[in-house]
Scaffold this active site. Structure first.
Site, PDB file in Angstrom:
ATOM      1  N   ILE A 151       0.698  -7.572   0.180  1.00  0.00           N
ATOM      2  CA  ILE A 151       0.717  -6.463   1.128  1.00  0.00           C
ATOM      3  C   ILE A 151       2.074  -5.778   1.018  1.00  0.00           C
ATOM      4  O   ILE A 151       3.047  -6.376   0.571  1.00  0.00           O
ATOM      5  CB  ILE A 151       0.416  -6.912   2.588  1.00  0.00           C
ATOM      6  CG1 ILE A 151       1.340  -8.040   3.032  1.00  0.00           C
ATOM      7  CG2 ILE A 151      -1.023  -7.301   2.766  1.00  0.00           C
ATOM      8  CD1 ILE A 151       1.092  -8.517   4.464  1.00  0.00           C
ATOM      9  N   ASP A 152       2.128  -4.511   1.396  1.00  0.00           N
ATOM     10  CA  ASP A 152       3.340  -3.718   1.214  1.00  0.00           C
ATOM     11  C   ASP A 152       4.500  -4.255   2.048  1.00  0.00           C
ATOM     12  O   ASP A 152       4.300  -4.914   3.068  1.00  0.00           O
ATOM     13  CB  ASP A 152       3.084  -2.258   1.598  1.00  0.00           C
ATOM     14  CG  ASP A 152       2.045  -1.601   0.704  1.00  0.00           C
ATOM     15  OD1 ASP A 152       1.969  -1.973  -0.476  1.00  0.00           O
ATOM     16  OD2 ASP A 152       1.308  -0.733   1.200  1.00  0.00           O
TER      17      ASP A 152
END
Length: 347
Positions: A151-152
């Protein structure tokens, strides 16, 4: 100094730091400009110096900085030393581990933590913390220990990590087969018309801004992507939505919602860090600025994660609390929405 002529390079002497493949729709573009679009924090001067030194390759040939990149070109930056991310160092970083057994770990990632080392982030990442916590994590196809998805940096929430080769293969197949469950909460600009819906469209690298992903008509560019959503709450000029991912493309939720005109709140990369809906009143501008200060990142949280355990076959589901920065921002919008409704009723 005259720039060197295009020449073949002995790849055994050099280490690959970057590799990009130009898309079918790539317009002719100087390689230095092309790389600036791809590499965060790179300057044109640095790229030109690298080209002069013979470190910029196109299809394994060293090129000048004025070389025009064409569709399908493989552009690489190679240097005499290995990338920092290949020199992984174990670091004693506090990790919020919500579940762990012999095969898997489930981590609730804090916002601001990068998942794996890369350009500009060579320490303090989740992977640095994981290899301190566990020795001999299996490498994925990109040589990143334990990772089966990511995930970012500024997205918070749940992530599963494989502790064994078998778990890595089993979990990777689940993500490929789309049998995992992933629910995100996102605050987006605007009042979404529908109570629920599905966003479809191929996601690929933007032709105009290489730091962004874009949505393209089927088959033209990118990979298929499907996001299902339902509205949780409406706050006049923003909407809280639950997103269910059927696919897991880079920036999928961020790109899909921008595509339908509802950019994520305070998503700097996609333009959500300015007022996109609302009034022109100074008081409103101050209110939104205060919301940005409370929530200094894109309003996106990986809330629920479900997968089949590699060895027991049991379907495990984990839920995480929405972080305080998002709940504080939602509380502000809730109060604003209630007050604006009262004002309208009084008129």
């Amino acid at each position: 100094m005259k720039e060197h002529e295009n020449k073949e390079i002995d790849n055994d002497e050099l280490y690959e730091h970057y590799r990009f493949v130009a898309t079918d729709g790539q317009e002719p573009l100087r390689v230095d400009k092309f790389l600036m679009n791809f590499i965060e924090n790179a300057t044109r001067n640095k790229i030109q110096q690298a080209a002069k030194a013979g470190n910029v390759l196109v299809n394994d040939i060293a090129v000048k900085s004025n070389y025009k990149v064409k569709p399908k070109d493989v552009v690489r930056v190679v240097l005499a030393y290995p990338p920092h991310e290949n020199l992984l160092v174990a670091e004693d970083i506090p990790l919020n581990i919500v579940y762990e057994d012999d095969e898997v770990i489930v981590v609730n990632k804090e916002p601001g933590m990068v998942v794996h080392p890369g350009h500009g982030n060579y320490s303090g990442t989740l992977v640095n913390g994981l290899i301190h916590h566990i020795e001999n994590l299996p490498n994925n196809s990109s040589d990143r220990p334990g990772l089966v998805h990511r995930i970012d940096k500024d997205t918070s929430g749940l992530l599963v990590v494989a502790k064994t080769e078998f778990a890595m293969a089993h979990l990777s197949k689940q993500f490929f087969d789309r049998t995992t469950e992933r629910l995100y909460y996102a605050l987006v600009w605007g009042n979404i018309d529908e109570d629920s819906g599905t966003i479809e469209g191929h996601i690929g690298r933007s032709f105009t801004n290489r730091m962004q992903m874009d949505v393209f008509p089927d088959g033209e560019h990118g990979k298929p992507a499907i996001t299902h959503f339902k509205v949780i709450e409406r706050y006049t000029y923003v909407t809280l939505v639950q997103c269910k991912l059927e696919t897991g493309r880079t920036h999928q939720i961020r790109a899909h919602f921008k595509h339908i005109g509802h950019t994520l709140f305070n998503d700097e990369r996609y333009g959500g860090d300015r007022i996109l809906k609302g009034t022109t009143f100074t008081k409103y501008k101050q209110f939104v600025d205060n919301c940005f200060k409370v929530l200094p990142r894109q309003a996106l949280h990986a809330k629920t994660l479900g997968f089949t355990h590699p060895t027991t076959g049991e379907f495990l589901q984990f839920n995480s609390e929405i972080p305080k920065d998002i709940t504080d921002c939602l509380e502000k919008w809730k109060r604003y929405s209630e007050n604006s409704t009262l004002e309208l009723e009084d008129e």
